[in-house]
Design a protein around this motif. Structure first.
Motif, PDB file in Angstrom:
ATOM      1  N   ALA A  46       0.762  -1.249   0.395  1.00  0.00           N
ATOM      2  CA  ALA A  46       0.311   0.281   0.114  1.00  0.00           C
ATOM      3  C   ALA A  46       0.723   1.289   0.199  1.00  0.00           C
ATOM      4  O   ALA A  46       0.536   2.493  -1.151  1.00  0.00           O
ATOM      5  CB  ALA A  46      -1.379  -0.191   1.163  1.00  0.00           C
ATOM      6  N   ARG A  47       1.750   0.836   1.086  1.00  0.00           N
ATOM      7  CA  ARG A  47       2.509   2.244   0.734  1.00  0.00           C
ATOM      8  C   ARG A  47       3.424   2.533  -0.538  1.00  0.00           C
ATOM      9  O   ARG A  47       3.449   3.741  -1.141  1.00  0.00           O
ATOM     10  CB  ARG A  47       4.241   2.845   2.417  1.00  0.00           C
ATOM     11  CG  ARG A  47       4.811   3.498   2.091  1.00  0.00           C
ATOM     12  CD  ARG A  47       5.961   2.997   3.442  1.00  0.00           C
ATOM     13  NE  ARG A  47       6.225   2.120   3.057  1.00  0.00           N
ATOM     14  CZ  ARG A  47       7.813   1.710   3.598  1.00  0.00           C
ATOM     15  NH1 ARG A  47       7.714   2.654   4.665  1.00  0.00           N
ATOM     16  NH2 ARG A  47       8.425   1.355   3.275  1.00  0.00           N
ATOM     17  N   ALA A  48       3.956   1.793  -0.989  1.00  0.00           N
ATOM     18  CA  ALA A  48       5.189   1.416  -2.421  1.00  0.00           C
ATOM     19  C   ALA A  48       3.968   1.501  -3.390  1.00  0.00           C
ATOM     20  O   ALA A  48       4.063   2.324  -4.410  1.00  0.00           O
ATOM     21  CB  ALA A  48       5.373   0.261  -2.666  1.00  0.00           C
ATOM     22  N   ALA A  49       2.316   1.591  -3.386  1.00  0.00           N
ATOM     23  CA  ALA A  49       1.606   1.522  -4.164  1.00  0.00           C
ATOM     24  C   ALA A  49       1.405   3.672  -4.253  1.00  0.00           C
ATOM     25  O   ALA A  49      -0.592   4.088  -4.419  1.00  0.00           O
ATOM     26  CB  ALA A  49      -0.001   1.099  -4.774  1.00  0.00           C
ATOM     27  N   GLY A  50       1.319   3.917  -3.621  1.00  0.00           N
ATOM     28  CA  GLY A  50       0.858   5.833  -3.049  1.00  0.00           C
ATOM     29  C   GLY A  50      -0.074   6.054  -2.075  1.00  0.00           C
ATOM     30  O   GLY A  50      -0.402   6.791  -1.654  1.00  0.00           O
ATOM     31  N   ALA A  51      -0.829   5.063  -1.154  1.00  0.00           N
ATOM     32  CA  ALA A  51      -1.190   5.471  -0.020  1.00  0.00           C
ATOM     33  C   ALA A  51      -0.656   6.052   0.938  1.00  0.00           C
ATOM     34  O   ALA A  51       0.511   6.797   1.216  1.00  0.00           O
ATOM     35  CB  ALA A  51      -1.393   4.284   0.918  1.00  0.00           C
ATOM     36  N   GLY A  52      -1.350   7.632   0.834  1.00  0.00           N
ATOM     37  CA  GLY A  52      -0.946   8.824   2.270  1.00  0.00           C
ATOM     38  C   GLY A  52      -0.439   7.840   3.311  1.00  0.00           C
ATOM     39  O   GLY A  52       0.299   8.048   4.493  1.00  0.00           O
ATOM     40  N   LEU A  53      -1.539   7.187   4.127  1.00  0.00           N
ATOM     41  CA  LEU A  53      -1.918   6.771   5.373  1.00  0.00           C
ATOM     42  C   LEU A  53      -1.960   4.962   5.265  1.00  0.00           C
ATOM     43  O   LEU A  53      -2.169   4.838   4.234  1.00  0.00           O
ATOM     44  CB  LEU A  53      -2.966   7.041   6.325  1.00  0.00           C
ATOM     45  CG  LEU A  53      -2.608   8.932   7.059  1.00  0.00           C
ATOM     46  CD1 LEU A  53      -3.603   9.516   7.770  1.00  0.00           C
ATOM     47  CD2 LEU A  53      -0.816   8.962   7.389  1.00  0.00           C
ATOM     48  N   VAL A  54      -1.203   4.856   6.504  1.00  0.00           N
ATOM     49  CA  VAL A  54      -1.436   3.163   6.218  1.00  0.00           C
ATOM     50  C   VAL A  54      -1.828   2.802   7.371  1.00  0.00           C
ATOM     51  O   VAL A  54      -0.532   3.146   8.252  1.00  0.00           O
ATOM     52  CB  VAL A  54       0.011   2.345   6.060  1.00  0.00           C
ATOM     53  CG1 VAL A  54      -1.003   1.288   6.341  1.00  0.00           C
ATOM     54  CG2 VAL A  54       0.184   2.316   4.254  1.00  0.00           C
ATOM     55  N   ARG A  55      -2.498   2.364   8.416  1.00  0.00           N
ATOM     56  CA  ARG A  55      -3.470   1.481   9.621  1.00  0.00           C
ATOM     57  C   ARG A  55      -3.408   0.433   9.320  1.00  0.00           C
ATOM     58  O   ARG A  55      -4.094  -0.422   8.907  1.00  0.00           O
ATOM     59  CB  ARG A  55      -4.502   2.405   9.437  1.00  0.00           C
ATOM     60  CG  ARG A  55      -4.372   3.716   9.691  1.00  0.00           C
ATOM     61  CD  ARG A  55      -5.922   4.051   9.435  1.00  0.00           C
ATOM     62  NE  ARG A  55      -5.262   5.759   9.952  1.00  0.00           N
ATOM     63  CZ  ARG A  55      -7.354   7.056   9.703  1.00  0.00           C
ATOM     64  NH1 ARG A  55      -6.826   6.762   8.247  1.00  0.00           N
ATOM     65  NH2 ARG A  55      -6.578   8.015   9.548  1.00  0.00           N
ATOM     66  N   LEU A  56      -2.748   0.116  10.266  1.00  0.00           N
ATOM     67  CA  LEU A  56      -2.114  -1.637  10.574  1.00  0.00           C
ATOM     68  C   LEU A  56      -3.462  -2.419  11.460  1.00  0.00           C
ATOM     69  O   LEU A  56      -3.218  -1.796  12.578  1.00  0.00           O
ATOM     70  CB  LEU A  56      -0.447  -2.640  10.679  1.00  0.00           C
ATOM     71  CG  LEU A  56       0.404  -2.109   9.150  1.00  0.00           C
ATOM     72  CD1 LEU A  56       1.733  -2.074  10.145  1.00  0.00           C
ATOM     73  CD2 LEU A  56      -0.974  -2.795   8.502  1.00  0.00           C
ATOM     74  N   VAL A  57      -3.958  -3.295  11.236  1.00  0.00           N
ATOM     75  CA  VAL A  57      -4.501  -3.778  12.856  1.00  0.00           C
ATOM     76  C   VAL A  57      -3.946  -4.945  12.327  1.00  0.00           C
ATOM     77  O   VAL A  57      -4.466  -5.790  11.792  1.00  0.00           O
ATOM     78  CB  VAL A  57      -6.119  -3.921  12.073  1.00  0.00           C
ATOM     79  CG1 VAL A  57      -6.878  -4.045  13.867  1.00  0.00           C
ATOM     80  CG2 VAL A  57      -6.761  -1.876  11.580  1.00  0.00           C
ATOM     81  N   VAL A  58      -3.362  -5.416  13.772  1.00  0.00           N
ATOM     82  CA  VAL A  58      -2.697  -7.059  13.708  1.00  0.00           C
ATOM     83  C   VAL A  58      -2.283  -7.582  15.184  1.00  0.00           C
ATOM     84  O   VAL A  58      -2.339  -6.615  16.317  1.00  0.00           O
ATOM     85  CB  VAL A  58      -0.921  -6.350  13.067  1.00  0.00           C
ATOM     86  CG1 VAL A  58      -1.285  -6.196  11.826  1.00  0.00           C
ATOM     87  CG2 VAL A  58      -0.596  -5.146  13.817  1.00  0.00           C
ATOM     88  N   PRO A  59      -2.093  -8.486  15.369  1.00  0.00           N
ATOM     89  CA  PRO A  59      -1.695  -9.426  17.096  1.00  0.00           C
ATOM     90  C   PRO A  59      -0.293  -8.519  17.553  1.00  0.00           C
ATOM     91  O   PRO A  59       0.841  -7.838  16.140  1.00  0.00           O
ATOM     92  CB  PRO A  59      -1.854 -10.795  16.237  1.00  0.00           C
ATOM     93  CG  PRO A  59      -1.045 -10.520  14.899  1.00  0.00           C
ATOM     94  CD  PRO A  59      -1.853  -9.561  14.368  1.00  0.00           C
TER      95      PRO A  59
END
Length: 273
Positions: A46-59
């Motif tokens: 997502a970051r590489a393809a241009g997302a301005g913000l990435v939010r991870l919902v993870v363990p």
């Protein structure tokens, strides 16, 4: 590398007044004890393809990789509230347990734009009984490989292999979704089956664990940026992902996930300028 005319609209110049929210926000919901890093790989895509913000919902197990590879992402606990984003990816490394099934059902029941990948596809098949009878009005992009496509249809994998276009169209119809059927000549099919794009990029060196997770993040970022109908973001993402792999193979470099993400990022910047 020249983009095909039918997907050229998927790569457009950013306005000079762009900011991190205007170019698209992506949430990635996934990860489990056995596969803690899969959602981080999707976040890299997502970051590489241009997302301005990435939010991870993870363990908890995913946090070290997130901090090392994606330090600008926000991180929240799997099982808690899912932050609002333009597009949400659900499934990478999520697992097949009961808690994951409940989470997928809950996400599918809400409005929004979802990229459904990996284990979430198996949960989707179980929830809908292979019939596409799902609740909620979410717009979906499904990104199955042939094995997952077979589960979505309730058939064996060989049947999908024998008729990839027919299988992709049937999944699109049953689940009311844009479908990205991965593999050699990745197929993208619109929900009504009227549009089919066969991707010409990609190579056998991309047969590597994590490639599908990376693609799901790319698809989400392009959809978050372009908005609108899902077909063009999905098709242009398949092309970009494969073209990055072709460029790495031509250069004789290591086909690692980090290299792939970096190459996608450099190509996206070039294409979107």
């Amino acid at each position: 590398m020249e983009t095909p005319k039918e997907i050229a609209g998927g790569f457009c110049a950013r306005p000079r007044d762009a900011h991190k929210r205007s170019v698209g926000t992506v949430a990635v919901v996934g990860g489990s004890h056995g596969f803690p890093h899969a959602p981080v790989i999707a976040g890299l895509g997502a970051r590489a393809a241009g997302a301005g913000l990435v939010r991870l919902v993870v363990p908890t197990e995913s946090r070290c990789a997130a901090g090392a590879l994606l330090p600008e992402a926000t991180v929240s606990d799997l099982g808690g509230e899912i932050p609002h984003s333009d597009v949400t990816v659900v499934g990478p490394g999520l697992g097949l347990g009961d808690e994951a099934a409940v989470l997928v059902r809950d996400i599918l029941s809400k409005e929004g734009r979802l990229v459904v990948d990996a284990d979430a596809l198996t949960h989707l098949a179980a929830i809908c009984g292979n019939g596409g009878d799902r609740e909620g009005g979410a717009e979906l992009i499904l990104t199955p490989h042939e094995g997952e496509a077979a589960r979505l249809l309730g058939v064996d994998c060989a049947e999908v292999s024998r008729g990839r276009i027919a299988a992709a169209k049937e999944i699109a119809h049953r689940y009311r979704a844009t479908v990205v059927l991965k593999g050699p000549g990745t197929l993208v099919v619109s929900p009504d089956g009227g549009r089919v794009y066969e991707n010409p990029t990609g190579n056998p060196f991309m047969a590597l664990g994590g490639m599908g997770d990376l693609l799901s993040g790319v698809v989400a970022a392009r959809w978050a940026y372009l908005g609108g109908d899902a077909f063009l973001p999905a098709a242009s993402s398949a092309w970009l992902h494969g073209a990055a792999g072709d460029a790495i193979a031509a250069a004789g470099c290591d086909m690692s996930i980090v290299n792939m993400a970096a190459r996608i990022g450099s190509m996206r910047i070039f294409l979107d300028r």
